[in-house]
Design a protein around this motif. Structure first.
Motif, PDB file in Angstrom:
ATOM      1  N   UNK A  69       0.845  -1.190   0.000  1.00  0.00           N
ATOM      2  CA  UNK A  69       0.000   0.000   0.000  1.00  0.00           C
ATOM      3  C   UNK A  69       0.885   1.247   0.000  1.00  0.00           C
ATOM      4  N   UNK A  70       0.790   2.049  -1.045  1.00  0.00           N
ATOM      5  CA  UNK A  70       1.639   3.231  -1.152  1.00  0.00           C
ATOM      6  C   UNK A  70       1.056   4.468  -0.471  1.00  0.00           C
ATOM      7  N   UNK A  71      -0.047   4.292   0.234  1.00  0.00           N
ATOM      8  CA  UNK A  71      -0.633   5.421   0.973  1.00  0.00           C
ATOM      9  C   UNK A  71       0.110   5.595   2.300  1.00  0.00           C
ATOM     10  N   UNK A  72       1.363   5.978   2.200  1.00  0.00           N
ATOM     11  CA  UNK A  72       2.243   6.175   3.348  1.00  0.00           C
ATOM     12  C   UNK A  72       2.814   7.586   3.282  1.00  0.00           C
ATOM     13  N   UNK A  73       3.423   8.080   4.359  1.00  0.00           N
ATOM     14  CA  UNK A  73       4.024   9.417   4.304  1.00  0.00           C
ATOM     15  C   UNK A  73       5.035   9.587   3.177  1.00  0.00           C
ATOM     16  N   UNK A  74       5.737   8.487   2.829  1.00  0.00           N
ATOM     17  CA  UNK A  74       6.719   8.562   1.749  1.00  0.00           C
ATOM     18  C   UNK A  74       6.108   8.340   0.369  1.00  0.00           C
ATOM     19  N   UNK A  75       4.859   7.877   0.320  1.00  0.00           N
ATOM     20  CA  UNK A  75       4.250   7.546  -0.963  1.00  0.00           C
ATOM     21  C   UNK A  75       4.860   6.321  -1.601  1.00  0.00           C
ATOM     22  N   UNK A  76       5.401   5.426  -0.776  1.00  0.00           N
ATOM     23  CA  UNK A  76       6.017   4.206  -1.295  1.00  0.00           C
ATOM     24  C   UNK A  76       5.768   3.057  -0.330  1.00  0.00           C
ATOM     25  N   UNK A  77       5.938   1.845  -0.828  1.00  0.00           N
ATOM     26  CA  UNK A  77       5.747   0.650  -0.005  1.00  0.00           C
ATOM     27  C   UNK A  77       6.844  -0.353  -0.329  1.00  0.00           C
TER      28      UNK A  77
END
Length: 227
Positions: A69-77
């Motif tokens: 899931x790339x919905x993280x503060x960094x926009x990456x997973x």
């Protein structure tokens, strides 16, 4: 005299041999599936489970088939496939990760202290940056790497990836270590436990204490992903 010089030469070679030949040892068996039991005694790695109990699942994994899931503060997973996720890698000196990026997502500056990294962009385009040591004048080596292209991260150098495109991007990376290790630069500086004293950081970074405290508040107790 010639004999004495020959003996001296051989003696010197014997003394230098351990340094010249230093490397990770080759495995002494076909495989050593890691015993990940927290109570197992570890000496620079993991002990082996008995081969009779290993089965054959340790040779195969589908963990990297699906992105995170790339919905993280960094926009990456980051989806890791190191020895803790793929115990068959134990003693083989290799591991692999998958990293997925949202548009504008980043795999922030970090270092792998125990491995060289090679990557393949599978989808999209990524700005890949590698920062040399002070011997290179801290030079930034960077290029937009597109689907089907590779990049190399030399052992121990700081690097990052950034999704420079308008669509999602995916890369796969391999390491020459079953446990390459990760040092996250922002988290190491501002989220260490216990914290680095603020006067040390204000002097080193040449900023006011308020800036340091703000950054510490952003990373204290937080998690960080990188590959």
């Amino acid at each position: 005299m010639a004999c004495s010089k020959t003996i001296a030469c051989l003696f010197t070679m014997l003394l230098l041999a351990p340094a010249i030949m230093a490397a990770d040892p080759d495995p002494l068996q076909d495989f050593c599936v890691a015993d990940l039991d927290d109570n197992a005694v570890r000496v620079n790695g993991y002990p082996c489970i008995p081969q009779s109990e290993a089965g054959d699942d340790f040779l195969f994994s589908s963990k990297l088939a699906k992105g995170g899931n790339t919905s993280t503060p960094n926009g990456s997973a980051v989806t890791r496939l190191d020895v803790t996720e793929f115990p068959g890698e134990n003693t083989q000196g290799i591991s692999m990760n998958r990293v997925d990026f949202a548009p504008g997502g980043t795999n922030p500056p970090h270092i792998h202290p125990r491995a060289t990294e090679i990557g393949l962009v599978m989808k999209g385009e990524l700005l890949v940056g590698i920062i040399g040591s002070n011997e290179s004048g801290n030079r930034l080596y960077s290029r937009v790497v597109r689907a089907g292209e590779n990049f190399l991260i030399p052992h121990g150098l700081m690097h990052f990836q950034f999704n420079a495109g308008d669509t999602e991007a995916t890369m796969f990376v391999s390491f020459n270590s079953q446990n390459p290790g990760i040092v996250f630069v922002p988290l190491t500086l501002f989220g260490s436990n216990p914290p680095i004293p603020t006067p040390v950081l204000t002097r080193a970074l040449r900023v006011d204490a308020g800036v340091v405290e703000l950054l510490k508040s952003r990373f204290a107790g937080g998690s960080f992903q990188a590959s």
